[in-house]
Design a protein around this motif. Structure first.
Motif, PDB file in Angstrom:
ATOM      1  N   PHE A  44       0.777  -1.223   0.000  1.00 39.11           N
ATOM      2  CA  PHE A  44       0.000   0.000   0.000  1.00 39.11           C
ATOM      3  C   PHE A  44       0.817   1.286   0.000  1.00 39.11           C
ATOM      4  O   PHE A  44       0.240   2.352  -0.091  1.00 39.11           O
ATOM      5  CB  PHE A  44      -0.992  -0.019   1.159  1.00 39.11           C
ATOM      6  N   ASP A  45       2.110   1.233   0.148  1.00 42.07           N
ATOM      7  CA  ASP A  45       2.917   2.431  -0.029  1.00 42.07           C
ATOM      8  C   ASP A  45       3.277   2.487  -1.514  1.00 42.07           C
ATOM      9  O   ASP A  45       4.386   2.192  -1.927  1.00 42.07           O
ATOM     10  CB  ASP A  45       4.167   2.389   0.836  1.00 42.07           C
ATOM     11  N   LEU A  46       2.288   2.854  -2.326  1.00 40.31           N
ATOM     12  CA  LEU A  46       2.402   2.738  -3.779  1.00 40.31           C
ATOM     13  C   LEU A  46       3.501   3.592  -4.371  1.00 40.31           C
ATOM     14  O   LEU A  46       4.094   3.224  -5.378  1.00 40.31           O
ATOM     15  CB  LEU A  46       1.063   3.084  -4.435  1.00 40.31           C
ATOM     16  N   GLY A  47       3.764   4.714  -3.761  1.00 41.77           N
ATOM     17  CA  GLY A  47       4.787   5.582  -4.325  1.00 41.77           C
ATOM     18  C   GLY A  47       6.161   4.952  -4.352  1.00 41.77           C
ATOM     19  O   GLY A  47       6.923   5.127  -5.287  1.00 41.77           O
ATOM     20  N   ARG A  48       6.470   4.183  -3.330  1.00 42.06           N
ATOM     21  CA  ARG A  48       7.809   3.635  -3.226  1.00 42.06           C
ATOM     22  C   ARG A  48       7.861   2.130  -3.423  1.00 42.06           C
ATOM     23  O   ARG A  48       8.726   1.608  -4.107  1.00 42.06           O
ATOM     24  CB  ARG A  48       8.388   3.973  -1.860  1.00 42.06           C
ATOM     25  N   TYR A  49       6.960   1.408  -2.807  1.00 44.60           N
ATOM     26  CA  TYR A  49       7.055  -0.048  -2.803  1.00 44.60           C
ATOM     27  C   TYR A  49       5.912  -0.758  -3.528  1.00 44.60           C
ATOM     28  O   TYR A  49       6.097  -1.859  -4.022  1.00 44.60           O
ATOM     29  CB  TYR A  49       7.088  -0.574  -1.359  1.00 44.60           C
ATOM     30  N   GLY A  50       4.762  -0.169  -3.584  1.00 44.66           N
ATOM     31  CA  GLY A  50       3.580  -0.882  -4.036  1.00 44.66           C
ATOM     32  C   GLY A  50       3.339  -0.961  -5.521  1.00 44.66           C
ATOM     33  O   GLY A  50       2.411  -1.634  -5.952  1.00 44.66           O
ATOM     34  N   TRP A  51       4.148  -0.289  -6.341  1.00 47.08           N
ATOM     35  CA  TRP A  51       3.859  -0.294  -7.774  1.00 47.08           C
ATOM     36  C   TRP A  51       3.867  -1.690  -8.397  1.00 47.08           C
ATOM     37  O   TRP A  51       3.125  -1.926  -9.358  1.00 47.08           O
ATOM     38  CB  TRP A  51       4.801   0.647  -8.527  1.00 47.08           C
ATOM     39  N   PRO A  52       4.640  -2.680  -7.905  1.00 44.22           N
ATOM     40  CA  PRO A  52       4.516  -4.016  -8.507  1.00 44.22           C
ATOM     41  C   PRO A  52       3.132  -4.629  -8.326  1.00 44.22           C
ATOM     42  O   PRO A  52       2.761  -5.547  -9.042  1.00 44.22           O
ATOM     43  CB  PRO A  52       5.577  -4.847  -7.770  1.00 44.22           C
ATOM     44  N   PHE A  53       2.378  -4.084  -7.382  1.00 47.82           N
ATOM     45  CA  PHE A  53       1.011  -4.548  -7.172  1.00 47.82           C
ATOM     46  C   PHE A  53       0.178  -4.354  -8.443  1.00 47.82           C
ATOM     47  O   PHE A  53      -0.743  -5.123  -8.704  1.00 47.82           O
ATOM     48  CB  PHE A  53       0.410  -3.776  -5.996  1.00 47.82           C
ATOM     49  N   PHE A  54       0.531  -3.354  -9.245  1.00 46.41           N
ATOM     50  CA  PHE A  54      -0.182  -3.115 -10.494  1.00 46.41           C
ATOM     51  C   PHE A  54       0.163  -4.146 -11.565  1.00 46.41           C
ATOM     52  O   PHE A  54      -0.442  -4.163 -12.636  1.00 46.41           O
ATOM     53  CB  PHE A  54       0.095  -1.699 -11.002  1.00 46.41           C
ATOM     54  N   VAL A  55       1.136  -4.991 -11.294  1.00 42.42           N
ATOM     55  CA  VAL A  55       1.427  -6.128 -12.166  1.00 42.42           C
ATOM     56  C   VAL A  55       0.808  -7.393 -11.579  1.00 42.42           C
ATOM     57  O   VAL A  55       0.298  -8.237 -12.312  1.00 42.42           O
ATOM     58  CB  VAL A  55       2.960  -6.294 -12.351  1.00 42.42           C
ATOM     59  N   ILE A  56       0.832  -7.507 -10.248  1.00 42.32           N
ATOM     60  CA  ILE A  56       0.300  -8.697  -9.590  1.00 42.32           C
ATOM     61  C   ILE A  56      -1.216  -8.803  -9.786  1.00 42.32           C
ATOM     62  O   ILE A  56      -1.735  -9.879 -10.100  1.00 42.32           O
ATOM     63  CB  ILE A  56       0.656  -8.684  -8.086  1.00 42.32           C
ATOM     64  N   VAL A  57      -1.924  -7.699  -9.601  1.00 43.80           N
ATOM     65  CA  VAL A  57      -3.397  -7.732  -9.688  1.00 43.80           C
ATOM     66  C   VAL A  57      -3.880  -8.199 -11.058  1.00 43.80           C
ATOM     67  O   VAL A  57      -4.746  -9.085 -11.132  1.00 43.80           O
ATOM     68  CB  VAL A  57      -4.009  -6.369  -9.302  1.00 43.80           C
ATOM     69  N   PRO A  58      -3.362  -7.672 -12.173  1.00 40.71           N
ATOM     70  CA  PRO A  58      -3.823  -8.209 -13.458  1.00 40.71           C
ATOM     71  C   PRO A  58      -3.510  -9.695 -13.622  1.00 40.71           C
ATOM     72  O   PRO A  58      -4.300 -10.429 -14.232  1.00 40.71           O
ATOM     73  CB  PRO A  58      -3.057  -7.380 -14.498  1.00 40.71           C
ATOM     74  N   GLY A  59      -2.387 -10.151 -13.065  1.00 42.52           N
ATOM     75  CA  GLY A  59      -2.086 -11.583 -13.124  1.00 42.52           C
ATOM     76  C   GLY A  59      -3.117 -12.414 -12.385  1.00 42.52           C
ATOM     77  O   GLY A  59      -3.580 -13.441 -12.880  1.00 42.52           O
ATOM     78  N   VAL A  60      -3.478 -11.961 -11.195  1.00 40.62           N
ATOM     79  CA  VAL A  60      -4.501 -12.663 -10.419  1.00 40.62           C
ATOM     80  C   VAL A  60      -5.843 -12.610 -11.151  1.00 40.62           C
ATOM     81  O   VAL A  60      -6.585 -13.605 -11.190  1.00 40.62           O
ATOM     82  CB  VAL A  60      -4.613 -12.065  -8.999  1.00 40.62           C
ATOM     83  N   LEU A  61      -6.158 -11.483 -11.760  1.00 43.06           N
ATOM     84  CA  LEU A  61      -7.419 -11.355 -12.500  1.00 43.06           C
ATOM     85  C   LEU A  61      -7.450 -12.280 -13.720  1.00 43.06           C
ATOM     86  O   LEU A  61      -8.505 -12.835 -14.042  1.00 43.06           O
ATOM     87  CB  LEU A  61      -7.645  -9.906 -12.916  1.00 43.06           C
ATOM     88  N   LEU A  62      -6.315 -12.446 -14.367  1.00 44.93           N
ATOM     89  CA  LEU A  62      -6.254 -13.400 -15.478  1.00 44.93           C
ATOM     90  C   LEU A  62      -6.541 -14.816 -14.981  1.00 44.93           C
ATOM     91  O   LEU A  62      -7.231 -15.596 -15.647  1.00 44.93           O
ATOM     92  CB  LEU A  62      -4.882 -13.357 -16.157  1.00 44.93           C
TER      93      LEU A  62
END
Length: 195
Positions: A44-62
């Motif tokens: 949840f600290d998207l500015g520094r650490y959380g940006w890979p979450f934007f790759v993980i979520v589409p993978g889980v959605l697939l």
């Protein structure tokens, strides 16, 4: 709409609602998810650490889409793509948190064969297809062996992320002996299966 597709839509909707709620709580209420430990902080600290979450979520959605489709062939393809995409995000999250970006030299093994194997394995488990579970497990095994082998070489011999730990120690000799024992045992087991 078939029940399986409806179920997939409901699951996807619940996931999106939960994610939106977490982000809203952090932004509007000032809820500090980082104080609850490393996983929440990284996600949840998207500015520094959380940006890979934007790759993980589409993978889980697939992968969720794979489970929602009735066609096994299409589901297998979606599950494989979901596994690869999710593993890319996980590897990026670990590298981003640790700063060890040079590990891509061998972490690709977790993404390429590893992610596809994970997708097949999980899809086979959920769909009750033992052939996909078996193929996925074998692929995961190959990925882990490649990751370990290349990791030992790049970190232990070359010292990609620091001082090489295999040189000037007994670990190199022990690793060679272990690799030899594994090869001998595998060769004997395969020889007995063929006979």
């Amino acid at each position: 709409m078939p029940p399986a597709e409806r179920r997939g839509g409901v699951i996807l909707g619940i996931i999106l609602i939960a994610l939106g709620g977490f982000f809203l709580a952090e932004r509007v209420v000032g809820f500090d998810l980082g104080r609850y430990g490393w996983p929440f902080f990284v996600i949840f600290d998207l500015g520094r650490y959380g940006w890979p979450f934007f790759v993980i979520v589409p993978g889980v959605l697939l992968f969720v889409a794979a489970l929602a489709t009735a066609d096994v062939r299409a589901g297998t393809g979606l599950a494989t793509a979901g596994g690869i995409t999710t593993m890319v995000g996980v590897v990026l999250a670990v590298q981003n948190a640790t700063g060890l970006w040079a590990t891509w030299a061998y972490a690709w093994a977790l993404v390429g064969p590893g992610g596809s194997g994970l997708g097949l394995f999980l899809y086979g488990l959920f769909r009750g297809q033992p052939d996909l579970v078996s193929a996925g497990a074998r692929t995961i095994g190959v990925a882990l062996a490649l990751f370990a082998g290349f990791g030992l070489f790049f970190e232990g011999v070359i010292g990609l992320s620091g001082e090489p730990f295999l040189l000037n120690s007994q670990l190199a000799s022990i690793a060679l002996i272990a690799a030899g024992v594994i090869l001998v045992v595998l060769s004997l087991v395969r020889g007995r299966r063929a006979a």
